[in-house]
Scaffold this motif. Structure first.
Motif, mmCIF file in Angstrom:
data_model
loop_
_atom_site.group_PDB
_atom_site.id
_atom_site.type_symbol
_atom_site.label_atom_id
_atom_site.label_comp_id
_atom_site.label_asym_id
_atom_site.label_seq_id
_atom_site.Cartn_x
_atom_site.Cartn_y
_atom_site.Cartn_z
ATOM 1 N N TYR A 186 0.799 -1.523 -0.309
ATOM 2 C CA TYR A 186 -0.176 -0.454 -0.523
ATOM 3 C C TYR A 186 1.091 0.721 0.490
ATOM 4 O O TYR A 186 0.636 2.511 -0.750
ATOM 5 C CB TYR A 186 -0.931 -0.306 1.113
ATOM 6 N N LEU A 187 2.298 1.026 0.901
ATOM 7 C CA LEU A 187 2.679 1.910 1.389
ATOM 8 C C LEU A 187 3.517 2.601 -0.444
ATOM 9 O O LEU A 187 3.948 3.392 -1.225
ATOM 10 C CB LEU A 187 3.767 2.522 1.993
ATOM 11 N N ARG A 188 3.914 1.688 -1.034
ATOM 12 C CA ARG A 188 4.166 1.716 -1.734
ATOM 13 C C ARG A 188 3.714 2.254 -3.281
ATOM 14 O O ARG A 188 3.697 2.728 -4.464
ATOM 15 C CB ARG A 188 5.283 0.468 -2.881
ATOM 16 N N ALA A 189 2.449 1.734 -3.096
ATOM 17 C CA ALA A 189 1.301 2.081 -4.044
ATOM 18 C C ALA A 189 1.032 4.040 -4.037
ATOM 19 O O ALA A 189 0.773 4.514 -4.664
ATOM 20 C CB ALA A 189 0.140 1.038 -4.202
ATOM 21 N N ALA A 190 1.126 3.740 -2.570
ATOM 22 C CA ALA A 190 0.672 5.119 -2.600
ATOM 23 C C ALA A 190 1.288 6.120 -2.782
ATOM 24 O O ALA A 190 1.015 7.834 -3.277
ATOM 25 C CB ALA A 190 0.845 5.943 -0.755
ATOM 26 N N TRP A 228 -4.113 5.111 -7.607
ATOM 27 C CA TRP A 228 -4.944 3.800 -6.861
ATOM 28 C C TRP A 228 -5.799 3.378 -5.956
ATOM 29 O O TRP A 228 -6.432 3.064 -5.113
ATOM 30 C CB TRP A 228 -3.830 2.721 -7.875
ATOM 31 N N ALA A 229 -4.131 4.403 -4.841
ATOM 32 C CA ALA A 229 -4.838 4.112 -3.187
ATOM 33 C C ALA A 229 -5.018 4.540 -2.786
ATOM 34 O O ALA A 229 -6.109 3.945 -1.803
ATOM 35 C CB ALA A 229 -2.850 4.546 -2.491
ATOM 36 N N LEU A 275 12.101 -15.802 3.547
ATOM 37 C CA LEU A 275 11.344 -14.539 2.279
ATOM 38 C C LEU A 275 9.794 -14.809 2.679
ATOM 39 O O LEU A 275 9.654 -16.393 2.208
ATOM 40 C CB LEU A 275 11.434 -14.751 1.092
ATOM 41 N N THR A 276 8.418 -14.895 3.142
ATOM 42 C CA THR A 276 7.766 -15.131 3.443
ATOM 43 C C THR A 276 6.252 -14.592 2.886
ATOM 44 O O THR A 276 5.650 -15.657 3.406
ATOM 45 C CB THR A 276 7.841 -14.804 4.892
ATOM 46 N N ALA A 277 6.438 -13.990 2.083
ATOM 47 C CA ALA A 277 5.131 -12.993 2.077
ATOM 48 C C ALA A 277 5.546 -12.022 0.724
ATOM 49 O O ALA A 277 6.419 -11.377 0.848
ATOM 50 C CB ALA A 277 3.892 -13.011 2.707
ATOM 51 N N MET A 278 4.060 -11.781 -0.052
ATOM 52 C CA MET A 278 4.452 -10.943 -0.340
ATOM 53 C C MET A 278 3.167 -9.555 -1.001
ATOM 54 O O MET A 278 2.323 -10.987 -0.836
ATOM 55 C CB MET A 278 4.631 -11.297 -2.298
ATOM 56 N N ALA A 279 2.698 -8.995 -1.259
ATOM 57 C CA ALA A 279 1.398 -8.411 -1.715
ATOM 58 C C ALA A 279 2.052 -7.357 -2.749
ATOM 59 O O ALA A 279 3.150 -6.803 -3.081
ATOM 60 C CB ALA A 279 1.197 -7.136 -0.738
ATOM 61 N N ALA A 280 0.898 -7.398 -3.966
ATOM 62 C CA ALA A 280 0.976 -6.301 -4.696
ATOM 63 C C ALA A 280 -0.437 -5.243 -4.973
ATOM 64 O O ALA A 280 -1.674 -5.995 -4.694
ATOM 65 C CB ALA A 280 0.656 -7.349 -5.928
ATOM 66 N N GLY A 281 -0.291 -4.248 -5.293
ATOM 67 C CA GLY A 281 -1.767 -3.490 -5.116
ATOM 68 C C GLY A 281 -1.739 -2.396 -3.845
ATOM 69 O O GLY A 281 -0.967 -2.457 -3.167
ATOM 70 N N PRO A 282 -2.240 -2.283 -3.825
ATOM 71 C CA PRO A 282 -3.752 -2.417 -4.567
ATOM 72 C C PRO A 282 -3.816 -1.467 -5.843
ATOM 73 O O PRO A 282 -2.807 -0.546 -6.346
ATOM 74 C CB PRO A 282 -5.084 -0.962 -4.017
#
Length: 115
Positions: free
Chosen positions: A31-35, A41-42, A92-99
């Protein structure tokens, strides 16, 4: 409509609380990257109620491959654990993409199973 995809590794056998924490780290980081990269989009995602999907992969390699593919077109974040509890430092445990717009998320994540 906008949504975010969160992906967790199931091969690490993390406890439920650990998985939630790692997914939360990924969600916030993406989210912070999207912002920064796509503020419209955010903002739209926040206004629509912050829709998310949580998916699984069975290996580090699958997680990294998905992250590398998604980050070419979407704001994305890959999470490395500090190793204070259930996994080794640097795991490495997780990733997210978006919003991002749903069709953009679906392009990368529709082939993966829900957690």
């Amino acid at each position: 409509m906008f949504k975010q995809a969160i992906v967790l590794r199931t091969d690490l056998n993390m406890g439920k609380g650990k998985m939630v924490a790692q997914g939360s780290h990924a969600s916030l980081a993406a989210y912070l990257r999207a912002a920064k990269q796509k503020p419209q989009w955010a903002e739209a995602w926040l206004a629509e109620g912050m829709k998310k999907i949580v998916l699984r992969v069975g290996s580090k390699e699958a997680l990294v491959q998905l992250f590398e593919e998604a980050r070419r077109e979407l704001p994305a974040a890959l999470i490395t654990d500090a190793g204070h509890t259930q996994v080794e430092p640097g795991t490495l445990t997780a990733m997210a993409a978006g919003p991002a717009p749903e069709p953009e998320i679906d392009k990368f994540f529709s082939r993966y199973r829900l957690l």
